[in-house]
Design a protein around this motif. Sequence first.
Motif, mmCIF file in Angstrom:
data_model
loop_
_atom_site.group_PDB
_atom_site.id
_atom_site.type_symbol
_atom_site.label_atom_id
_atom_site.label_comp_id
_atom_site.label_asym_id
_atom_site.label_seq_id
_atom_site.Cartn_x
_atom_site.Cartn_y
_atom_site.Cartn_z
ATOM 1 N N GLU A 116 0.817 -1.212 0.000
ATOM 2 C CA GLU A 116 0.000 0.000 0.000
ATOM 3 C C GLU A 116 0.855 1.269 0.000
ATOM 4 O O GLU A 116 0.335 2.366 -0.219
ATOM 5 C CB GLU A 116 -0.925 0.019 1.231
ATOM 6 C CG GLU A 116 -1.895 -1.150 1.306
ATOM 7 C CD GLU A 116 -2.849 -1.168 0.125
ATOM 8 O OE1 GLU A 116 -3.295 -0.086 -0.308
ATOM 9 O OE2 GLU A 116 -3.150 -2.282 -0.372
ATOM 10 N N ARG A 120 -0.054 5.136 -1.443
ATOM 11 C CA ARG A 120 -0.153 6.263 -0.509
ATOM 12 C C ARG A 120 0.723 7.416 -0.980
ATOM 13 O O ARG A 120 0.307 8.581 -0.945
ATOM 14 C CB ARG A 120 0.266 5.834 0.902
ATOM 15 C CG ARG A 120 -0.773 5.021 1.652
ATOM 16 C CD ARG A 120 -0.477 5.007 3.147
ATOM 17 N NE ARG A 120 0.840 4.457 3.432
ATOM 18 C CZ ARG A 120 1.090 3.179 3.641
ATOM 19 N NH1 ARG A 120 0.100 2.291 3.596
ATOM 20 N NH2 ARG A 120 2.316 2.759 3.899
ATOM 21 N N GLN A 123 -0.862 9.202 -3.913
ATOM 22 C CA GLN A 123 -2.036 9.994 -3.549
ATOM 23 C C GLN A 123 -1.658 11.369 -3.013
ATOM 24 O O GLN A 123 -2.434 12.321 -3.127
ATOM 25 C CB GLN A 123 -2.882 9.233 -2.528
ATOM 26 C CG GLN A 123 -3.649 8.057 -3.137
ATOM 27 C CD GLN A 123 -4.509 7.357 -2.120
ATOM 28 O OE1 GLN A 123 -4.018 6.828 -1.135
ATOM 29 N NE2 GLN A 123 -5.813 7.363 -2.354
#
Length: 271
Positions: A116, A120, A123
């Motif tokens: 992940e 992240r 983003q």
Amino acid sequence: MQAEKITEQPSYYRHLEQMSVKDIVKHINEEDKKVAQAVEKVLPQVENLIEATVKKLEKGGRLFYLGAGTSGRLGVLDASECPPTYGVPASLVVGLMAGGDEALRFGIEDAEDDPEGGWRDLQEYNISVNDMVIGIAASGTTPYVWGALKHCREQGIETGCIVCNPNSIVAKHADYPIEVIVGPEFVTGSTRMKSGTAQKMVLNMISTAVMIRRGRVYDNRMVHMQISNDKLVDRGTKMLMEKTGIMDYEEARGLLLEFGSVQSAVEKITK
């Protein structure tokens, strides 16, 4: 089809510690010669990724490189050289690596294990369908990379990759996969060597071709380069003299410094 870990296969050479320096450098050179041949085999795939990236930038998008370890550092390096070389904003080509900027100098190896983490990081830049994301991973198995590419494709964001193993999970999540198979490393598993060289060669092609297609090169010159030190001022001054016919070095130098780039100076002088 199962991924084949060629990058982890044993070196063709044994008992390196018993070799003379002459033999070490000879054999490393022999292996390095194979890299350009491996890159040549994937030129059509490189071309496809470049063409897709150019289209994204033409629509106002950005190019993101994403990697860990050596692969991540190479992406950050390529991105960081675009502003001074081509006079583009630092936000146009962005290099991200597992562990952040600290990992550029110090090994934070476990940061790459988070599937992940890459998403992240993307983003934070408000990644969108206008952008292109290229994952860089010699093994093709880095969770930080494949996790980010997976999320990108789920969101309709186009992706590419540069890997050195066939049929990898990273390539599975790339719209434009580039698999440069360079074979086992001289030191078994040391992918900073041939794999890293192959990735650097492909990254050079991508950023250079993209910038040429975006008009940041005229003839064979870096006419938009940042004038940031004496060497570049001198280079730019001579380029300006050549392009405009100005004979006086100091006059050309003054104009270059006033307008900030060769191209800007040419446009002001000739308009």
